[in-house]
Every structure is written in C-alpha cells, then in structure tokens.
Design an enzyme around this catalytic site. Structure first.
Site, short mmCIF file in Angstrom:
data_model
loop_
_atom_site.label_atom_id
_atom_site.label_comp_id
_atom_site.label_asym_id
_atom_site.label_seq_id
_atom_site.Cartn_x
_atom_site.Cartn_y
_atom_site.Cartn_z
N HIS A 275 0.84 -1.20 0.00
CA HIS A 275 0.00 0.00 0.00
C HIS A 275 0.88 1.26 0.00
CE1 HIS A 275 -4.49 0.33 0.68
NE2 HIS A 275 -4.18 1.62 0.70
N ARG A 330 2.04 7.10 -6.28
CA ARG A 330 2.48 8.48 -6.04
C ARG A 330 3.17 9.10 -7.25
NH1 ARG A 330 3.62 5.87 -1.39
NH2 ARG A 330 2.65 6.54 0.55
C1 LIG Z 1 -2.98 8.82 -1.29
C2 LIG Z 1 -3.08 7.36 -1.53
C3 LIG Z 1 -4.33 6.77 -1.51
C4 LIG Z 1 -4.44 5.40 -1.77
N1 LIG Z 1 -5.70 4.84 -1.83
C5 LIG Z 1 -5.82 3.53 -2.11
C6 LIG Z 1 -7.11 2.95 -2.27
O1 LIG Z 1 -8.12 3.62 -2.18
N2 LIG Z 1 -7.18 1.63 -2.53
C7 LIG Z 1 -6.06 0.85 -2.64
O2 LIG Z 1 -6.16 -0.35 -2.87
N3 LIG Z 1 -4.82 1.39 -2.55
C8 LIG Z 1 -4.68 2.70 -2.30
N4 LIG Z 1 -3.43 3.26 -2.22
C9 LIG Z 1 -2.25 2.42 -2.46
C10 LIG Z 1 -1.89 2.42 -3.95
O3 LIG Z 1 -2.85 1.73 -4.71
C11 LIG Z 1 -0.53 1.76 -4.19
O4 LIG Z 1 -0.50 0.49 -3.58
C12 LIG Z 1 0.63 2.60 -3.68
O5 LIG Z 1 0.42 3.96 -3.94
C13 LIG Z 1 1.92 2.13 -4.34
O6 LIG Z 1 3.03 2.80 -3.82
P1 LIG Z 1 3.70 4.08 -4.52
O7 LIG Z 1 2.82 5.24 -4.17
O8 LIG Z 1 5.03 4.14 -3.87
O9 LIG Z 1 3.75 3.82 -6.01
C14 LIG Z 1 -3.29 4.62 -1.99
C15 LIG Z 1 -2.04 5.23 -2.03
C16 LIG Z 1 -1.92 6.59 -1.83
C17 LIG Z 1 -0.56 7.23 -1.91
#
Ligand SMILES: Cc1cc2nc3c(=O)[nH]c(=O)nc-3n(C[C@H](O)[C@H](O)[C@H](O)COP(=O)(O)O)c2cc1C
Length: 375
Positions: A275, A330
C-alpha cells in the site's frame, strides 16, 4: 520553470509540494507511523543491480506488455488512489484520461473522489475497479453490481486494510471527519491560491462512490466501517471468486503462503503491495518480498508489483525478481500535483523514457524478453 526541466519523479514531487497546502500534500506523500516502510520501498529498489550486456541491436525498443489478453503500450499502470482530488482538483479524471491516451491500465479506487462510472468512461476500456470490502455486505454487493454495469471486467480486491493505517502526519495536521478549518488550514489555503481557487471551482472533494452513505458520517470510525471490514477472510475471498465472473486480482499480498492460497482459489493475479508504505512501518519492501512469492506461485497466476516505483528501471528490477507488470501510485499523483494534465503526461513520459533507456543499456530490445538475470 517549465515541465521540460523536470528531470525525475522526485522533481515532480518537489514541484507539487510547492503548489499544494501542507495538509493535502501530506495526505498523499505520507506513510504509516515512522514511515520506515515508505522509505524502505524506494531504498530497496536502489539496491537491486542489473548488469548490462552490450553489442545487441537495440535500435527498436518495444515496451509493450500483455495482461489478461489485453496489450498495453507500457508495463506500468496507475494504482488505485482514494480521495485524490483533495491533492489536486480533477486529478482522478486527469489520470484516467492519461491511461486511455497512453494505453496503460487505470485502477479506479472504491474510495476515489470521482464515481466509478465516470472513471470507466474516461479510461474507456483501460479501467479496472479496486474493491474495498465493507462491513455491510449490501454496500459491497452494490459496488460490485455497479462495476459490472459500468463495464469493468477486472476487479482488484484490496486485502491489506484490516484496520486503517496510522499516519502520523495526518494526525499532526488534524485531518478529521467532518473536515475542520483551523487557523493553520486557512494560512495554508492563502499560501496556495491556485489550489484553493481550483478546489472552490471543482467543489469539496468527497468519497464519491459512497457519497450518500457518508453524508451522515460524523466520525472517522463511521467512514471506516462503511469502507472496510476487519472481518474479511479467506472464505469471503472464495465467495467473491464465485461472484465475480471476470478477472480477479488480490492486492496487498506480502507472504508467499497467502500468494499460494490465492492461486489455489483460482484468482487470476496478485498485486505484491504494501500500500505504498501506508499501512504498516514494520513490513518488508515489496521488491524484497517478491522473489519468494514468485517462486511460491510458480507461474500459476499473474504477479504485479507496486510500492516504491520512482524510476523506469524499477519496473525492470521488479521483472528481474519475478513480476510480470508494475503499478505506481504516487509517481503519477506527483505529476498531476506538479502540473495538472501536462504534469501527469510528464510523469508518464519520464518513467517511459527511463524504461526505454534502461532496456537499451541492458541490451534487451523488448520488455517481453527481459527476465531474471542471465548467467
Ligand atoms: C494517497 C493514496 C491513496 C491510496 N488509496 C488507495 C485505495 O483507495 N485503494 C487501494 O487499494 N490502494 C490505495 N493506495 C495504495 C496504492 O494503490 C498503491 O498500492 C501505492 O500507492 C503504491 O506505492 P507508490 O505510491 O510508492 O507507487 C493509496 C495510495 C496513496 C498514496
């Protein structure tokens, strides 16, 4: 400074930070507790070395990759992000359109600030739906039925939120439900007029798919109960597998045995993800967890990786360790925050050009041919 002078995803992040109020920037930029996992995701990628091979004709580089019968132009998609319009107004639709234009997958979050139907339309054939299982079975079924009706064929169920992550930055920023305008918030709004005006124009962001249900929410606990359940267990996944006729992916796998059970239950794929370091601070970086998982599933299902992708070569590092495809969250969010539609485009362009260059440097003309290091 024009976007052409933005060299990296880190540059986009810094530019976004200058344009967005602190509380909203931290909402996306932050991680769980000490943020060790958030940092570790990126550091661990840096430690994976790939050895170039030379004197291979790399005049034509092919970055296409096929997943579940659909060919994409690059092996990187946009991970689901909840409430992204709080980071930059209109961000959800901007990213969905980018995916259509660049032919990469877009994952619409259950918790997106735009309704799943509108995102399916904008990504037009490239949209997948990410499901949070609610403690109310009717809410979950309602979302699944809407996703089906909107034409989604790929469902990604997120399983790594049995409890919401503790994000210390959000506590310090006093983010609350309902949102409270404190003197600090007012000062940040004044200091970021562009964001403030655009937000006024677009309206207050909300969790659009549950807008009616959440209208009466008076606490964070209410929101949490509607969105997620600590009760979701393997039997529920089995039922979901029987219910969803399309492609089913499980997102948030870190343990090889969990990956094996997903394969045995007939899931089509898993997303090795922590996540983005937002759930716990004590777990492994995904690139570290990946090899044992890839070995355990042994090709029985598709393996996707996310968390920590900041360079095009990270996609190859993931493939070298057993992933078929990668997602970034991100990296694309920073792009939109740095420059709206053009910034999102620049984020894709940076990752793609870095990937093309790395394939050339490694002596691999085609992403499809790249595999674990050759002896
Ligand atoms: C602000 C934010 C909100 C996120 N919301 C969700 C979500 O609603 N559902 C979900 O499965 N993952 C969510 N994620 C996790 C992303 O799907 C993903 O796993 C993660 O951003 C990957 O890491 P990275 O940001 O380093 O690429 C969220 C991540 C961020 C940064």
């Amino acid at each position: 400074m024009g976007l052409e002078r933005v060299a990296s995803i880190d540059d986009l992040r810094l530019r976004a930070r200058r344009r967005i109020p602190r509380f909203a920037f931290d909402l996306v930029d932050g991680g769980a507790e000490s943020e060790r996992n958030l940092r570790r995701n990126v550091e661990a990628f840096e430690e994976v070395e790939l050895t170039p091979r030379y004197m291979v004709d790399v005049s034509d580089i092919d970055t296409r990759a096929t997943l579940f019968g659909q060919t994409y132009d690059a092996p990187v998609g946009i991970a689901p992000i909840g409430m992204l319009n709080a980071f930059w107004p209109g961000a959800d639709l901007t990213l969905a359109r980018l995916c259509k234009r660049r032919n990469i997958p877009y994952v619409a979050s259950s918790a997106a600030s735009t309704a799943l139907e509108a995102l399916a339309k904008a990504a037009d054939g490239n949209a997948w739906f990410q499901l949070y299982v609610s403690s109310d079975a009717d809410v979950t079924e309602g979302l699944i039925a809407r996703a089906e009706a909107a034409g989604y064929t790929t469902l990604m169920v997120t399983v790594d939120v049995p409890a919401a992550g503790k994000r210390d930055r959000d506590i310090r920023n006093q983010l609350s439900v309902p949102f409270r305008i404190t003197p600090e918030v007012v000062a940040q709004l004044i200091a970021n007029p562009r964001w403030s005006l655009e937000t006024l124009r677009h309206g207050k962001p909300n969790v659009a798919n549950y807008a009616d249900l959440l209208q009466s929410a008076t606490s964070y606990a209410d929101v949490q109960k509607t969105l997620i359940t600590p009760g979701f267990a393997w039997d529920d996944l089995k039922r979901l597998r029987a219910r969803w006729k399309g492609t089913l992916l499980v997102k948030g796998i870190l343990h090889p045995q969990d990956a094996e059970i997903c394969a045995e239950m007939g899931c089509d794929g898993i997303v090795v993800s922590n996540h983005g370091g937002r759930q716990v601070a004590f777990g492994p970086a995904t690139i570290e967890a990946l090899p044992a998982i890839a070995e355990a599933v042994g090709g029985r299902l598709t393996v996707i990786l996310d968390s920590g992708i900041r360079r095009g070569v990270d996609v190859l590092r993931a493939k070298a360790r057993g992933a078929d495809f990668a997602f970034a969250g991100r990296a694309f969010a920073y792009g939109v925050g740095a420059g709206g539609e053009a910034g999102a485009e620049r984020a894709f362009e940076i990752l793609h050009l870095e990937l093309v260059r790395a394939l050339g440097q490694l002596g691999v003309p085609s992403y499809g041919d790249f595999g674990p290091p050759r002896p």
